[in-house]
Design an enzyme around this catalytic site. Sequence first.
Site, PDB file in Angstrom:
ATOM      1  N   HIS A 175      22.390  26.504   4.530  1.00  0.00           N
ATOM      2  CA  HIS A 175      22.172  27.800   3.882  1.00  0.00           C
ATOM      3  C   HIS A 175      21.636  28.810   4.906  1.00  0.00           C
ATOM      4  O   HIS A 175      20.427  29.012   5.032  1.00  0.00           O
ATOM      5  CB  HIS A 175      21.203  27.634   2.720  1.00  0.00           C
ATOM      6  CG  HIS A 175      21.091  28.872   1.901  1.00  0.00           C
ATOM      7  ND1 HIS A 175      22.045  29.255   0.999  1.00  0.00           N
ATOM      8  CD2 HIS A 175      20.158  29.844   1.886  1.00  0.00           C
ATOM      9  CE1 HIS A 175      21.695  30.396   0.453  1.00  0.00           C
ATOM     10  NE2 HIS A 175      20.551  30.779   0.971  1.00  0.00           N
ATOM     11  N   ASP A 198      30.088  28.313  -4.947  1.00  0.00           N
ATOM     12  CA  ASP A 198      28.802  28.576  -4.285  1.00  0.00           C
ATOM     13  C   ASP A 198      28.533  27.476  -3.276  1.00  0.00           C
ATOM     14  O   ASP A 198      29.147  26.406  -3.332  1.00  0.00           O
ATOM     15  CB  ASP A 198      27.673  28.646  -5.326  1.00  0.00           C
ATOM     16  CG  ASP A 198      26.534  29.559  -4.867  1.00  0.00           C
ATOM     17  OD1 ASP A 198      26.562  30.027  -3.717  1.00  0.00           O
ATOM     18  OD2 ASP A 198      25.615  29.792  -5.679  1.00  0.00           O
ATOM     19  N   ASP A 258       0.813  -1.228   0.000  1.00  0.00           N
ATOM     20  CA  ASP A 258       0.000   0.000   0.000  1.00  0.00           C
ATOM     21  C   ASP A 258       0.843   1.274   0.000  1.00  0.00           C
ATOM     22  O   ASP A 258       0.313   2.375   0.089  1.00  0.00           O
ATOM     23  CB  ASP A 258      -0.951   0.002   1.216  1.00  0.00           C
ATOM     24  CG  ASP A 258      -0.202  -0.024   2.543  1.00  0.00           C
ATOM     25  OD1 ASP A 258       1.041   0.028   2.529  1.00  0.00           O
ATOM     26  OD2 ASP A 258      -0.867  -0.087   3.594  1.00  0.00           O
ATOM     27  N   GLY A 259       2.179   1.115  -0.049  1.00  0.00           N
ATOM     28  CA  GLY A 259       3.045   2.298  -0.135  1.00  0.00           C
ATOM     29  C   GLY A 259       3.609   2.742   1.198  1.00  0.00           C
ATOM     30  O   GLY A 259       4.464   3.621   1.250  1.00  0.00           O
ATOM     31  N   GLU A 260       3.112   2.142   2.295  1.00  0.00           N
ATOM     32  CA  GLU A 260       3.658   2.525   3.597  1.00  0.00           C
ATOM     33  C   GLU A 260       5.066   1.947   3.767  1.00  0.00           C
ATOM     34  O   GLU A 260       5.467   1.032   3.050  1.00  0.00           O
ATOM     35  CB  GLU A 260       2.726   2.042   4.727  1.00  0.00           C
ATOM     36  CG  GLU A 260       1.421   2.820   4.744  1.00  0.00           C
ATOM     37  CD  GLU A 260       0.535   2.478   5.937  1.00  0.00           C
ATOM     38  OE1 GLU A 260       0.917   1.621   6.759  1.00  0.00           O
ATOM     39  OE2 GLU A 260      -0.556   3.078   6.026  1.00  0.00           O
ATOM     40  N   LYS A 301      23.312  39.096  -7.993  1.00  0.00           N
ATOM     41  CA  LYS A 301      22.293  38.203  -8.572  1.00  0.00           C
ATOM     42  C   LYS A 301      20.902  38.775  -8.340  1.00  0.00           C
ATOM     43  O   LYS A 301      20.600  39.266  -7.261  1.00  0.00           O
ATOM     44  CB  LYS A 301      22.395  36.835  -7.914  1.00  0.00           C
ATOM     45  CG  LYS A 301      21.316  35.859  -8.344  1.00  0.00           C
ATOM     46  CD  LYS A 301      21.636  34.438  -7.919  1.00  0.00           C
ATOM     47  CE  LYS A 301      21.155  34.132  -6.527  1.00  0.00           C
ATOM     48  NZ  LYS A 301      21.467  32.755  -6.127  1.00  0.00           N
ATOM     49  N   GLN A 350      13.655  28.459   2.238  1.00  0.00           N
ATOM     50  CA  GLN A 350      12.380  29.169   2.472  1.00  0.00           C
ATOM     51  C   GLN A 350      12.434  29.661   3.922  1.00  0.00           C
ATOM     52  O   GLN A 350      11.868  29.054   4.838  1.00  0.00           O
ATOM     53  CB  GLN A 350      11.196  28.226   2.223  1.00  0.00           C
ATOM     54  CG  GLN A 350       9.827  28.901   2.294  1.00  0.00           C
ATOM     55  CD  GLN A 350       9.488  29.758   1.080  1.00  0.00           C
ATOM     56  OE1 GLN A 350      10.101  29.621   0.022  1.00  0.00           O
ATOM     57  NE2 GLN A 350       8.533  30.669   1.210  1.00  0.00           N
ATOM     58  N   ARG A 382      17.109  37.243  -8.639  1.00  0.00           N
ATOM     59  CA  ARG A 382      16.320  36.051  -8.949  1.00  0.00           C
ATOM     60  C   ARG A 382      14.894  36.479  -9.260  1.00  0.00           C
ATOM     61  O   ARG A 382      14.228  37.100  -8.437  1.00  0.00           O
ATOM     62  CB  ARG A 382      16.351  35.087  -7.758  1.00  0.00           C
ATOM     63  CG  ARG A 382      15.676  33.759  -8.049  1.00  0.00           C
ATOM     64  CD  ARG A 382      15.702  32.831  -6.852  1.00  0.00           C
ATOM     65  NE  ARG A 382      16.977  32.163  -6.657  1.00  0.00           N
ATOM     66  CZ  ARG A 382      17.388  31.117  -7.350  1.00  0.00           C
ATOM     67  NH1 ARG A 382      16.632  30.623  -8.315  1.00  0.00           N
ATOM     68  NH2 ARG A 382      18.554  30.563  -7.106  1.00  0.00           N
TER      69      ARG A 382
HETATM   70  C1  R5P Z   1      21.725  31.511  -2.961  1.00  0.00           C
HETATM   71  O1  R5P Z   1      21.034  31.932  -2.133  1.00  0.00           O
HETATM   72  C2  R5P Z   1      22.612  30.315  -2.832  1.00  0.00           C
HETATM   73  O2  R5P Z   1      23.833  30.657  -2.271  1.00  0.00           O
HETATM   74  C3  R5P Z   1      22.801  29.681  -4.185  1.00  0.00           C
HETATM   75  O3  R5P Z   1      23.374  30.616  -5.051  1.00  0.00           O
HETATM   76  C4  R5P Z   1      21.488  29.242  -4.736  1.00  0.00           C
HETATM   77  O4  R5P Z   1      20.821  28.508  -3.774  1.00  0.00           O
HETATM   78  C5  R5P Z   1      21.659  28.450  -5.998  1.00  0.00           C
HETATM   79  O5  R5P Z   1      20.409  28.118  -6.449  1.00  0.00           O
HETATM   80  P1  R5P Z   1      20.147  27.683  -7.943  1.00  0.00           P
HETATM   81  O6  R5P Z   1      21.131  26.604  -8.284  1.00  0.00           O
HETATM   82  O7  R5P Z   1      18.722  27.171  -7.908  1.00  0.00           O
HETATM   83  O8  R5P Z   1      20.281  28.879  -8.806  1.00  0.00           O
END
Ligand code: R5P
Length: 315
Positions: free
Chosen positions: A126, A217, A35-37, A190, A94, A192
Amino acid sequence: MRLILPLPGNEALARRLADAGRWELGELQTRRFPDGETYVRILSEVKDKAVDLVCTLGQPDDGFLRLIFVADAARVLGAREVTLIAPYLSYMRQDRRFQPGEAVTSRSFARLVSSSFDRLVTVDPHLHRYPALSALYTIPAEALHAAPLLADWIAAEVDQPVIVGPDEESEQWVSAIASRIGAPHAVLRKVRHGDRNVDVEFPDLSQWKARYPVLVDDIASSGHTLIEAARKLPLLGFRRPVCAVVHGVFAEDSYERLKLFADRIVSSDSISHESNAIQLAPLIVAAIASAEMAREDIVRHRRLLEPGDEVSGVE
Ligand code: R5P
């Protein structure tokens, strides 16, 4: 006694940790019911041991429930303490409510982990808007730093590098790496616009044109940040860059696309990937061993202070 117990997919790193620390390597059985459990059975003895579950969290939604079941089983079966070793810690980005109604998943995730484990060990989480893991984790949470390992790899492999960070957030890693190896560094700007829509703006880097650009990075996730930076470097007269990241998530086909613009791509083995060139086991083992020694010191001190010991009676 310490038991290193890998969750599926983490066996290679767990073996390296167990070998380097001379700890026991445990075994787990897990499968899905029709059942996926999830079915979980710990095949090794955990009673009275410090149990370290090794589970990187590159694909957290797939195995998180299983991880919690194993932690819970270890505790119920008598583990002295249960630690999560997650070289890559998910759900850190997030970190605020960008739109009304959004879940701040970094906090929810931290609450779940904190309620199932005694301790967390991770590498370069992060931390952007949080000052430290303690701002969201309620258990002792140790963040190790891979910058020295990246720096040593660059020093050994790249001639005359200039270290380039793709955004302001990368300044912390980029400057640490550059100063360790005596190389110049620069940070891009950057913007986004969405998950897969990123712009990077370059400052004037013309004085470094003869050098080998190394884009550094913490995470390559969708890969768009690095792809955009790598794509633009040759347009500015640079050779194709080396890209070095701590965590190579490389979602979808981002690795293949980045390869079109990069000379070489390397990552640490926080997430198993063909770009892995930098091993984290020595860093993690040193952290576990030193925490273990600190705890033993505390236990020794407590014993000395117990009534009936040689210290008792001292006023
Ligand atoms: C930015 O906040 C982080 O240091 C990275 O640059 C970022 O998470 C990279 O995300 P992506 O590969 O989705 O551009």
